[in-house]
Design a protein around this motif. Structure first.
Motif, PDB file in Angstrom:
ATOM      1  N   ASP A 399       0.721  -1.113  -0.122  1.00 15.06           N
ATOM      2  CA  ASP A 399      -0.038  -0.067   0.073  1.00 15.06           C
ATOM      3  C   ASP A 399       0.882   1.217  -0.011  1.00 15.06           C
ATOM      4  OD1 ASP A 399       0.344   0.924   3.145  1.00 15.06           O
ATOM      5  OD2 ASP A 399      -0.010  -1.310   3.053  1.00 15.06           O
ATOM      6  N   SER A 400       0.293   2.327   0.065  1.00 16.03           N
ATOM      7  CA  SER A 400       1.012   3.528  -0.043  1.00 16.03           C
ATOM      8  C   SER A 400      -0.073   4.793   0.513  1.00 16.03           C
ATOM      9  CB  SER A 400       1.497   3.946  -1.310  1.00 16.03           C
ATOM     10  OG  SER A 400       0.312   4.435  -2.255  1.00 16.03           O
ATOM     11  N   LEU A 401       0.743   6.016   0.577  1.00 18.17           N
ATOM     12  CA  LEU A 401      -0.135   7.191   1.053  1.00 18.17           C
ATOM     13  C   LEU A 401      -1.530   7.306   0.371  1.00 18.17           C
ATOM     14  CD1 LEU A 401       2.542   9.628   1.855  1.00 18.17           C
ATOM     15  CD2 LEU A 401       0.806   9.014   3.663  1.00 18.17           C
ATOM     16  N   THR A 402      -1.401   6.780  -0.799  1.00 18.96           N
ATOM     17  CA  THR A 402      -2.574   7.127  -1.933  1.00 18.96           C
ATOM     18  C   THR A 402      -3.255   5.968  -2.411  1.00 18.96           C
ATOM     19  OG1 THR A 402      -0.917   7.411  -3.640  1.00 18.96           O
ATOM     20  CG2 THR A 402      -1.834   9.497  -2.490  1.00 18.96           C
ATOM     21  N   SER A 403      -2.994   4.717  -2.034  1.00 22.50           N
ATOM     22  CA  SER A 403      -3.409   3.369  -2.409  1.00 22.50           C
ATOM     23  C   SER A 403      -3.688   2.465  -1.132  1.00 22.50           C
ATOM     24  CB  SER A 403      -2.802   2.860  -3.350  1.00 22.50           C
ATOM     25  OG  SER A 403      -3.250   1.611  -3.791  1.00 22.50           O
ATOM     26  N   PRO A 404      -4.601   1.942  -0.742  1.00 23.61           N
ATOM     27  CA  PRO A 404      -4.743   0.861   0.205  1.00 23.61           C
ATOM     28  C   PRO A 404      -4.361  -0.541  -0.531  1.00 23.61           C
ATOM     29  CG  PRO A 404      -7.098   1.332  -0.995  1.00 23.61           C
ATOM     30  CD  PRO A 404      -6.177   2.539  -1.429  1.00 23.61           C
ATOM     31  N   SER A 405      -4.265  -1.473   0.300  1.00 25.57           N
ATOM     32  CA  SER A 405      -3.467  -2.598  -0.010  1.00 25.57           C
ATOM     33  C   SER A 405      -3.937  -3.318  -1.080  1.00 25.57           C
ATOM     34  CB  SER A 405      -3.316  -3.502   1.236  1.00 25.57           C
ATOM     35  OG  SER A 405      -2.508  -4.562   0.904  1.00 25.57           O
ATOM     36  N   GLU A 406      -3.270  -3.636  -2.091  1.00 32.32           N
ATOM     37  CA  GLU A 406      -3.325  -4.618  -3.312  1.00 32.32           C
ATOM     38  C   GLU A 406      -2.472  -5.411  -3.278  1.00 32.32           C
ATOM     39  OE1 GLU A 406      -5.770  -4.656  -5.026  1.00 32.32           O
ATOM     40  OE2 GLU A 406      -6.947  -2.511  -5.207  1.00 32.32           O
ATOM     41  N   LEU A 407      -2.384  -6.701  -4.058  1.00 30.69           N
ATOM     42  CA  LEU A 407      -1.489  -7.537  -4.504  1.00 30.69           C
ATOM     43  C   LEU A 407      -0.768  -7.292  -5.679  1.00 30.69           C
ATOM     44  CD1 LEU A 407      -3.290 -10.959  -3.445  1.00 30.69           C
ATOM     45  CD2 LEU A 407      -1.923  -9.290  -2.067  1.00 30.69           C
ATOM     46  N   TYR A 408       0.556  -7.747  -5.577  1.00 27.01           N
ATOM     47  CA  TYR A 408       1.530  -7.415  -6.597  1.00 27.01           C
ATOM     48  C   TYR A 408       2.394  -8.709  -6.717  1.00 27.01           C
ATOM     49  CZ  TYR A 408       0.467  -2.492  -5.962  1.00 27.01           C
ATOM     50  OH  TYR A 408       0.012  -1.196  -5.993  1.00 27.01           O
TER      51      TYR A 408
END
Length: 695
Positions: A399-408
Motif C-alpha cells: 500500500d502507499s499514502l494514496t492506495s490501500p493494499s493490493e497484491l503485486y
C-alpha cells in the motif's frame, strides 16, 4: 536454474491486458488532479481491506482475505478470495466465505485450511482450491485463536485460552461456566496483569494443543505447566510458534509470567519435549531480552529468529539470529545493517532470508544472504504489509499514502517493477488524491530528519491552504508512505487541507540511534524536530498557510499535543488530542505494560521521579490557551480514561474552548465503523470550525 520466472512474458502480458486499469509498481488510486470529486474519509471507511496473501504449494494460486464494511450493521464482513497466478481468470470469492472464514493456510497436500465459527465456536476447517464445501477438522469445546499446520499436514497446533491450573479441557470449560454463573462480581488478583490493552484478566492463558488433522486421537496439551501466553497477548499470532521440520515438537515464543510480567520483555524460544505435554526446553536462556518469530530452514538444520538485545526495551532493533539446531550455537547475520527485521521467511534453497523492514519512510522487502549477511532491497517506495513466495518470486501486499493494499507479483531480485494483480477498490480510481512529497531538514543535533508534505486534492497553483499538522504515536513509529484506516493523511487532503508530517527523533526506519534518541527525552528533541520541520516545510512549500493550521495526534502524538499546549502555545489555531498522556507520573502507576514507562522515563516513578516530571504536560497547564478537542476510548488501558478526563478538566477549568468525546466501547483505537464515522465527523468539524470559518 536456481529460479524460474514467476510469469512468462506472455503470461505477464496477459495478466496486464486482463487488468488494463492497473499500473505497475506503486499504482495508487490517485486520479488526475482534475477529477471532480476528492477522496474523503467516507470513501476510506467504505473501502475494502485486503490482507493475508497465501500462495498454494504448487505456486498456482494465491488466497487472500478481503474485509468489506457494513456500515448499517456496524461491522466488518470478510471473505476469502483466490487468484490464479498464471495470468488467466479473474479473482473469485470462495463459497466457504458464506459461513465465515478467516486465516486461510495451505496444507502440504494442497488442501486449504481456515478458521470458522460456523459450528458455534472457532474451529479449523478445510476445503480444496475450489472452495465450494467445507469439512470440519477440529471439534474442541473452546475457541481456537490461532493455529499452525505441521510441515507434512498430518498435525495441527492450536492455541486455546485455558485455565492453566486445569489438567484438561473439560476442566477449563467447567471453570468458565462456573465463572459465568457466579452471581457475585468481585474479581480478585494476586499479581499483574490485572488488565491488558482492553481486557480484564479472567485467569486464562493462551496455550498450545496438538491434534491429528485426520481426527484420530485426543488433543495433547504440549505447553501444559508453562506459566504464560503463547501466542502473546494482545496481538500475538501463529508467527510465535512453529513445528520442528519433522513434526515431532513445537518451538514457541513466550514470556514466563510470574510476578514480573508487566515489566519484563524477556520472551524466550522454548521447544516442547516431543508432543507429550511433558515439559519444554528454553533455547534462548542466554538472552534476557525479546526472542520471537522462529522459522526453520528448509533442510531443518538452522533455526532463524528475531532477537532484541536490551531487556525492558520494546523498540530495540530486531536482529536476525541463526541457531544451529544440532549444537545450539548462535550467530547474528547482517549485524551491521541498521534496520529492524519485522518478519522472516527462508528461501526454498535455504540460502536467503526474506525480511520486511522500515526504511526511511518506506517499508520494504529485503533479501538477506544467510551466509555473509549481505542485504539487497527487493521493493522500493511503498509499504509492504505481507508477502509470500512462489516458485520463482513473490506475491506482495503493498500500500502507499494514496492506495490501500493490493497484491503485486515480482520475480526474485528482478529489476522489473512489481506487477499489480488485484483491484479490490475500483471505486477509488476516479477520485482525486493529494500529491505527497518527502522532504528533509536539519533537526535536533543538526541531524537529518525526514517528513512528508501532501498537497490538497484538487490543488491549484498559487493558492494557500490550511494545514493539518499530524503527529504520529508510538513514539517509536512513523508517518511514512503507507495507508491507514484510522489516521489517513489522504482524508485531510481530500477535505481541502495540506498535510505536514514529521518523523521526529524516536521514529523508526532511520537507524536504531535515531529511534533511541527519544527515550527520556519526550519533550525536547522531538519538539525541536517538529518546530524545525514545520518551519522548513513553510519555507519550501509556499502553498502552506502557516497562520491557519491545527495540530493533531494520538497516543504519544496526543501527549505531544498536551506538551505543545504548554510549550508552543502560540503556533496553532486548534489542537486534537486522541488518547494522549496528560500526567506522566500518573501514567507510570496506571498503564499496564510497565516496561514501557520504566524504559522511557528512566525507572519507576519512585526511583526516578525527576524523569517523570521533566517533560510532564500537567506542569504547564497554566500556559494552555489553544482550543482543543479531546477524544478518549474508555476501554483504553494503555492510556487510561483518567488521562483524557484530566485533560478536559484542565481545559474547562481554565475557560479554554474544548470538547470531549468518549467512546465507551473502544480501546486505544476507534474500530467500530459507526464510531469511526463519528470520530471523523467530530475531528473534521473541529478543523473546519477553526480553519475554515468563512465556510
Amino acid at each position: 536454474m536456481r529460479h524460474r520466472s514467476l510469469l512468462s512474458a506472455c503470461a505477464a502480458v496477459a495478466m496486464l491486458t486482463a487488468l488494463p486499469a492497473l499500473a505497475q509498481a506503486q499504482a495508487p488510486a490517485a486520479a488526475a488532479q482534475s477529477a471532480e470529486r476528492a477522496f474523503t474519509y467516507t470513501e476510506m471507511l467504505e473501502a475494502n481491506r485486503l490482507s493475508d496473501p497465501r500462495v498454494s504449494p504448487d505456486g498456482r494460486h494465491v488466497v487472500y482475505a478481503v474485509r468489506a464494511t457494513d456500515m448499517e450493521a456496524n461491522r466488518g464482513v470478510s471473505r476469502l478470495m483466490i487468484q490464479d497466478l498464471s495470468g488467466g481468470g479473474e479473482a473469485r470469492r470462495l463459497a466457504i466465505s458464506d459461513g465465515g472464514a478467516n486465516s486461510a493456510r495451505w496444507g502440504a497436500d494442497g488442501a486449504l485450511y481456515f478458521l470458522s465459527g460456523r459450528s458455534g465456536t472457532s474451529q479449523v476447517w478445510k476445503t480444496d482450491a475450489t472452495g465450494a464445501t467445507a469439512t470440519q477438522v477440529t471439534n474442541l469445546p473452546l475457541d481456537i485463536n490461532a493455529y499452525r499446520l505441521s510441515p507434512d499436514g498430518s498435525k495441527v497446533a492450536v492455541s486455546l485460552a485455558v485455565y492453566p491450573a486445569c489438567d484438561d479441557l473439560d476442566c477449563s470449560v467447567a471453570r468458565g461456566e462456573e465463572a459465568a454463573a457466579r452471581q457475585s462480581t468481585g474479581q480478585v488478583y494476586d499479581r499483574m496483569f490485572v488488565r491488558h490493552w482492553d481486557t480484564w484478566n479472567d485467569g486464562t492463558q493462551n496455550h498450545l494443543f496438538v491434534l491429528n488433522t485426520d481426527g484420530s486421537g485426543e488433543p495433547v496439551w504440549v505447553t501444559h505447566g508453562f506459566d504464560g501466553d503463547t501466542p502473546s497477548k494482545p496481538f500475538g499470532d501463529e508467527g510465535e510458534f512453529t513445528f520442528t521440520p519433522d513434526g515431532s515438537a513445537v518451538v514457541f515464543s513466550a514470556r514466563v509470567a510470574g510476578q514480573t510480567e508487566p515489566w519484563s520483555t524477556n520472551f524466550d524460544l522454548f521447544r516442547t519435549n516431543g508432543l507429550t505435554g511433558e515439559g519444554f526446553t528454553n533455547l534462548t536462556d542466554d538472552n534476557e531480552a525479546w526472542d520471537t518469530g522462529p522459522v526453520f530452514s528448509p533442510d531443518g538444520r538452522t533455526l532463524a529468529y528475531r532477537a532484541m538485545a536490551r531487556p525492558g526495551f520494546e523498540a530495540d532493533r530486531w536482529q536476525i539470529t541463526l541457531m544451529d539446531v544440532a549444537t545450539g550455537s548462535k550467530r547474528q547475520i547482517a549485524a551491521n545493517w541498521d534496520r529492524s527485521a519485522d518478519s522472516l521467511q527462508w528461501s526454498a534453497d535455504g540460502r536467503t532470508l526474506y525480511v520486511t523492514a522500515g526504511d526511511t519512510g518506506q517499508t520494504k522487502l529485503f533479501a538477506v544472504d544467510a551466509a555473509n549477511g549481505a542485504v539487497v532491497p527487493i521493493t522500493g517506495p511503498g509499504h509492504v504489509s505481507a508477502f509470500d513466495q512462489t516458485p520463482s518470486g513473490f506475491v506482495i501486499a503493498m500500500d502507499s499514502l494514496t492506495s490501500p493494499s493490493e497484491l503485486y507479483v515480482k520475480t526474485f531480485r528482478g529489476r522489473e517493477m512489481p506487477i499489480r494483480i488485484t483491484d479490490v477498490n475500483p471505486q477509488l480510481d476516479a477520485l482525486a488524491f493529494g500529491e505527497a512529497e518527502q522532504f528533509t531538514f536539519e533537526g535536533w543535533n543538526d541531524e537529518t530528519v525526514h517528513g512528508y508534505v501532501i498537497k490538497p486534492a484538487g490543488y491549484v497553483e498559487g493558492r494557500k491552504y490550511p494545514v493539518a499538522f499530524l503527529i504520529h504515536g508510538g513514539p517509536q513509529g512513523s508517518f511514512g508512505n503507507s495507508w491507514s484506516y484510522r489516521w489517513n493523511p489522504s482524508t485531510y487532503a481530500g477535505a481541502g487541507y495540506a498535510v505536514v508530517m514529521i518523523d521526529f527523533h524516536g521514529s523508526t526506519g532511520y537507524g536504531q540511534g535515531f529511534t533511541d534518541a527519544i527515550s527520556q527525552h519526550w519533550g525536547d528533541r522531538p519538539l525541536e524536530d517538529l518546530q524545525k520541520g514545520w518551519a522548513a516545510a513553510q519555507s519550501k512549500y509556499s502553498f502552506l498557510d502557516g497562520d491557519n493550521a491545527c495540530a493533531l495526534g494520538a497516543s504519544y502524538g496526543g501527549y505531544m499535543i498536551n506538551w505543545i499546549a504548554g510549550k508552543w502555545s502560540d503556533e496553532f489555531k486548534c489542537l486534537v488530542n486522541h488518547d494522549g498522556v496528560f500526567d506522566v507520573r500518573g501514567m507510570g502507576y496506571s498503564t499496564e505494560e510497565l516496561w514501557f514507562t520504566e524504559w522511557e522515563y528512566g525507572g519507576t516513578p519512585w526511583e526516578n521521579p525527576e524523569g517523570y516530571e521533566r517533560f510532564n504536560p500537567v506542569n504547564h497547564v497554566d500556559q494552555w490557551k489553544t482550543p482543543m478537542l479531546v477524544i478518549q476510548g474508555d476501554l483504553d488501558y494503555r492510556i487510561p480514561t483518567a488521562q483524557g478526563l484530566s485533560t478536559f478538566t484542565a481545559l474547562q477549568r481554565r475557560g479554554i474552548e474544548s470538547r470531549l468525546i468518549v467512546f465507551p466501547d473502544e480501546n486505544h483505537w476507534v474500530l467500530k465503523p459507526q464510531n469511526s464515522l463519528q470520530w471523523h465527523n467530530e475531528v473534521f468539524g473541529w478543523l473546519d470550525r477553526h480553519l475554515k470559518p468563512q465556510d
